[in-house]
Write a protein that holds these residues in place. Structure first.
Motif, mmCIF file in Angstrom:
data_model
loop_
_atom_site.group_PDB
_atom_site.id
_atom_site.type_symbol
_atom_site.label_atom_id
_atom_site.label_comp_id
_atom_site.label_asym_id
_atom_site.label_seq_id
_atom_site.Cartn_x
_atom_site.Cartn_y
_atom_site.Cartn_z
ATOM 1 N N SER A 144 0.830 -1.209 0.000
ATOM 2 C CA SER A 144 0.000 0.000 0.000
ATOM 3 C C SER A 144 0.861 1.254 0.000
ATOM 4 C CB SER A 144 -0.927 -0.006 1.225
ATOM 5 O OG SER A 144 -1.812 -1.103 1.188
ATOM 6 N N LEU A 145 1.954 1.195 0.737
ATOM 7 C CA LEU A 145 2.878 2.329 0.779
ATOM 8 C C LEU A 145 3.446 2.620 -0.605
ATOM 9 C CD1 LEU A 145 4.650 4.418 2.217
ATOM 10 C CD2 LEU A 145 6.211 2.562 2.825
ATOM 11 N N PHE A 146 3.885 1.587 -1.320
ATOM 12 C CA PHE A 146 4.417 1.786 -2.671
ATOM 13 C C PHE A 146 3.337 2.304 -3.619
ATOM 14 C CE2 PHE A 146 8.447 -0.358 -1.824
ATOM 15 C CZ PHE A 146 9.286 0.288 -2.711
ATOM 16 N N SER A 147 2.113 1.868 -3.431
ATOM 17 C CA SER A 147 1.021 2.360 -4.276
ATOM 18 C C SER A 147 0.808 3.856 -4.060
ATOM 19 C CB SER A 147 -0.269 1.598 -3.969
ATOM 20 O OG SER A 147 -0.144 0.236 -4.345
ATOM 21 N N ILE A 148 0.936 4.303 -2.815
ATOM 22 C CA ILE A 148 0.827 5.729 -2.506
ATOM 23 C C ILE A 148 1.957 6.503 -3.170
ATOM 24 C CG2 ILE A 148 1.016 7.422 -0.638
ATOM 25 C CD1 ILE A 148 -0.500 5.381 1.128
ATOM 26 N N LEU A 149 3.167 5.967 -3.085
ATOM 27 C CA LEU A 149 4.312 6.633 -3.717
ATOM 28 C C LEU A 149 4.106 6.736 -5.230
ATOM 29 C CD1 LEU A 149 7.352 4.950 -1.865
ATOM 30 C CD2 LEU A 149 6.229 7.126 -1.342
ATOM 31 N N ALA A 150 3.565 5.690 -5.824
ATOM 32 C CA ALA A 150 3.379 5.667 -7.277
ATOM 33 C C ALA A 150 2.327 6.670 -7.741
ATOM 34 C CB ALA A 150 2.993 4.258 -7.730
ATOM 35 N N GLU A 151 1.438 7.100 -6.839
ATOM 36 C CA GLU A 151 0.392 8.054 -7.195
ATOM 37 C C GLU A 151 0.843 9.503 -7.042
ATOM 38 O OE1 GLU A 151 -2.747 6.978 -4.605
ATOM 39 O OE2 GLU A 151 -3.198 5.082 -5.650
ATOM 40 N N SER A 152 2.073 9.708 -6.611
ATOM 41 C CA SER A 152 2.594 11.062 -6.434
ATOM 42 C C SER A 152 2.673 11.800 -7.770
ATOM 43 C CB SER A 152 3.982 10.990 -5.791
ATOM 44 O OG SER A 152 4.616 12.238 -5.803
ATOM 45 N N GLU A 153 2.514 13.133 -7.723
ATOM 46 C CA GLU A 153 2.589 13.936 -8.944
ATOM 47 C C GLU A 153 3.978 13.857 -9.570
ATOM 48 O OE1 GLU A 153 1.360 17.912 -8.334
ATOM 49 O OE2 GLU A 153 -0.648 17.379 -7.602
ATOM 50 N N LEU A 154 5.005 13.868 -8.745
ATOM 51 C CA LEU A 154 6.381 13.706 -9.228
ATOM 52 C C LEU A 154 6.831 12.269 -8.998
ATOM 53 C CD1 LEU A 154 8.083 16.944 -7.787
ATOM 54 C CD2 LEU A 154 7.400 16.517 -10.153
ATOM 55 N N PRO A 155 7.709 11.743 -9.846
ATOM 56 C CA PRO A 155 8.248 10.413 -9.577
ATOM 57 C C PRO A 155 9.033 10.415 -8.262
ATOM 58 C CG PRO A 155 9.452 11.483 -11.356
ATOM 59 C CD PRO A 155 8.258 12.334 -11.075
ATOM 60 N N VAL A 156 9.072 9.277 -7.618
ATOM 61 C CA VAL A 156 9.738 9.147 -6.319
ATOM 62 C C VAL A 156 11.087 8.470 -6.490
ATOM 63 C CG1 VAL A 156 9.638 8.025 -4.058
ATOM 64 C CG2 VAL A 156 7.597 9.119 -4.999
ATOM 65 N N LEU A 157 12.109 9.073 -5.884
ATOM 66 C CA LEU A 157 13.440 8.484 -5.853
ATOM 67 C C LEU A 157 13.697 8.022 -4.425
ATOM 68 C CD1 LEU A 157 16.216 7.788 -6.982
ATOM 69 C CD2 LEU A 157 16.885 10.176 -6.675
ATOM 70 N N LEU A 158 13.744 6.724 -4.229
ATOM 71 C CA LEU A 158 13.911 6.129 -2.907
ATOM 72 C C LEU A 158 15.358 5.680 -2.750
ATOM 73 C CD1 LEU A 158 12.338 5.342 -0.357
ATOM 74 C CD2 LEU A 158 11.756 3.176 -1.480
ATOM 75 N N LEU A 159 16.110 6.400 -1.926
ATOM 76 C CA LEU A 159 17.532 6.121 -1.713
ATOM 77 C C LEU A 159 17.676 5.417 -0.368
ATOM 78 C CD1 LEU A 159 17.960 9.706 -2.697
ATOM 79 C CD2 LEU A 159 19.395 8.074 -3.914
ATOM 80 N N ILE A 160 17.970 4.120 -0.393
ATOM 81 C CA ILE A 160 17.983 3.323 0.835
ATOM 82 C C ILE A 160 19.417 2.923 1.166
ATOM 83 C CG2 ILE A 160 16.911 1.430 2.064
ATOM 84 C CD1 ILE A 160 14.788 1.262 -0.043
ATOM 85 N N ASP A 161 19.919 3.450 2.266
ATOM 86 C CA ASP A 161 21.294 3.187 2.689
ATOM 87 C C ASP A 161 21.335 2.077 3.737
ATOM 88 O OD1 ASP A 161 23.999 3.579 2.560
ATOM 89 O OD2 ASP A 161 24.030 5.431 3.726
ATOM 90 N N GLU A 162 22.442 1.351 3.755
ATOM 91 C CA GLU A 162 22.725 0.280 4.714
ATOM 92 C C GLU A 162 21.724 -0.870 4.658
ATOM 93 O OE1 GLU A 162 25.458 0.104 5.712
ATOM 94 O OE2 GLU A 162 26.317 1.982 6.420
ATOM 95 N N VAL A 163 21.200 -1.159 3.464
ATOM 96 C CA VAL A 163 20.343 -2.331 3.280
ATOM 97 C C VAL A 163 21.111 -3.625 3.574
ATOM 98 C CG1 VAL A 163 18.708 -3.476 1.749
ATOM 99 C CG2 VAL A 163 19.136 -1.044 1.494
#
Length: 416
Positions: A139-158
């Motif tokens: 659901s969280l990713f679906s919310i991000l995908a509905e954003s007006e601007l594309p989302v850049l998710l930078l995940i450190d220390e995975v």
């Protein structure tokens, strides 16, 4: 006019303090604009976090840039919470994600805008279980995908988080732990594919990701992430950085001292270049003379870079290696690195001789050596040379030698 650069020793940087990397930055932005998901690959202290922060700064007008640090996370639920918390500065997205956790956030006695992130994180974590985290994450990713601007998710220390999930405190890869990692990585992969074009994901960390996943047979879970290899600076870039730092702090290099410093390092890892300059600056300030000559470089290197101050910095290499390999393989890795530092090269003959002193319950010593070598090469400790493996960084080699050589006898010189 000589550029000036402010010291950033030990910290990530962006903007005017982000030195060079123009080609890397432009190439990475091009890949992201084309929709690629990225696995940022580099050895420690290369500036991965700084590159992500700089990319975020440069793209904030075209993307919603979310920086997420998983250094303290140890589960998929923790990761979902940290991604959620990264949305708080973005009001529209934050309001939508609050609805996902209305059952726990509605219990806050104060307005959520008055509550600190730590308390919100605790509440969010309470709303996640092993049975619902993936649904909430979808659901969280679906919310991000509905954003007006594309989302850049930078995940450190995975990799650090996945390593904890996979091995626990006893460093044992069990079927249950492997399943949890598989579920998390498969969830991330699924959403990266489902929302391709609306989201871009960059994964990075201070230990190698692929070697950890390979240990569990899960390398395929990141096959849709494009590797982006962040290399050390070349000598010219390192020298330029040293000159810019000197211009800022009033240091006058004499007899090409800055070039001598770069050559002494061998491998110009950005953090090590900054570390070298800091030691030079401190000495000049203490003695009240701001000139620094090339014939002083070796003394700084031996007394400071390889001294107590350098020890505190470089011990991290040893600690991170133990995290990846665990207590069973680490002693053999330690001896392989010490052998390389003391003799100058880890040859096939030496590797064969080392096998006589070790025994493992679940693998042959040769298989263990091969696994260790893959990790050491991937994470920038060793590289193939003409006769065998050698250290990539002169600084790491010399530090390792100084730390261990007094009590070490090369394997081919031992009595049988």
């Amino acid at each position: 006019m000589q550029k000036k650069l402010t010291q950033a020793y030990g910290n990530w940087v962006e903007g005017d303090r982000f030195w060079d990397r123009k080609a890397d930055t432009e190439l990475l932005i091009n890949k992201l604009d084309e929709g690629a998901h990225i696995l940022l690959v580099a050895q420690r202290r290369m500036g991965k976090t700084s590159l992500m922060k700089e990319i975020s700064r440069l793209l904030r007008d075209r993307y919603i840039c979310l920086f997420v640090d998983l250094q303290k996370a140890s589960s998929a639920e923790d990761a979902i919470v940290e991604i959620n918390l990264a949305l708080k500065p973005h009001r529209n997205l934050w309001d939508k994600t609050k609805e996902l956790f209305s059952n726990v956030l509605d219990k806050l006695t104060r307005s959520i805008d008055e509550v600190n992130l730590g308390e919100i994180g605790i509440k969010l974590r309470a709303g996640l279980t092993s049975g619902n985290w993936s649904e909430k994450g979808d659901s969280l990713f679906s919310i991000l995908a509905e954003s007006e601007l594309p989302v850049l998710l930078l995940i450190d220390e995975v990799p650090l988080m996945v390593n904890r999930m996979l091995k626990g405190e006893d460093f044992k890869i069990t079927p249950e732990r492997k399943l949890r990692v598989d579920e998390f990585m498969s969830w991330l992969r699924k959403n990266s594919i489902k929302h391709q074009g609306k989201t871009r994901i960059v994964l990075s960390g201070s230990i190698g990701f692929e070697p950890i996943l390979r240990q569990a047979g899960l390398s395929a879970t990141i096959n849709n992430f494009q590797p982006f290899d962040l290399k050390p600076w070349d000598e010219a870039t390192a020298i330029g950085c040293l000159k810019a730092l000197a211009a800022k702090y009033g240091i006058h290099f004499k007899n090409d001292a800055e070039a001598t410093m770069a050559k002494r390092l061998g491998c110009c890892i950005p953090h090590h270049v900054q570390m070298f300059f800091t030691n030079v600056y401190d000495r000049c300030k203490r003695r009240g003379r701001m000139e620094f000559f090339s014939d002083e470089v070796n003394d700084i290197y031996e007394s400071e870079m390889l001294g107590i101050r350098g020890h505190a910095e470089l011990t991290h290499y040893e600690e991170r290696l133990k995290l990846v390999l665990g207590p069973d393989l680490f002693p053999l890795a330690l001896e392989m690195l010490t052998e390389t530092a003391v003799t100058g090269c880890l040859t096939r003959q030496t590797l064969t001789a080392l096998q006589k002193g070790y025994e493992f319950a679940e693998a042959s010593v040769q298989t263990a050596e091969e696994e260790i070598l893959r990790v050491l090469e991937h994470d920038g400790y060793l590289k193939p040379g003409k006769e065998g493996y050698v250290f990539e960084s002169y600084l790491l080699r010399d530090w390792w030698k100084k730390r261990y050589e007094n009590f070490y006898v090369p394997v081919l010189e031992r009595e049988i």
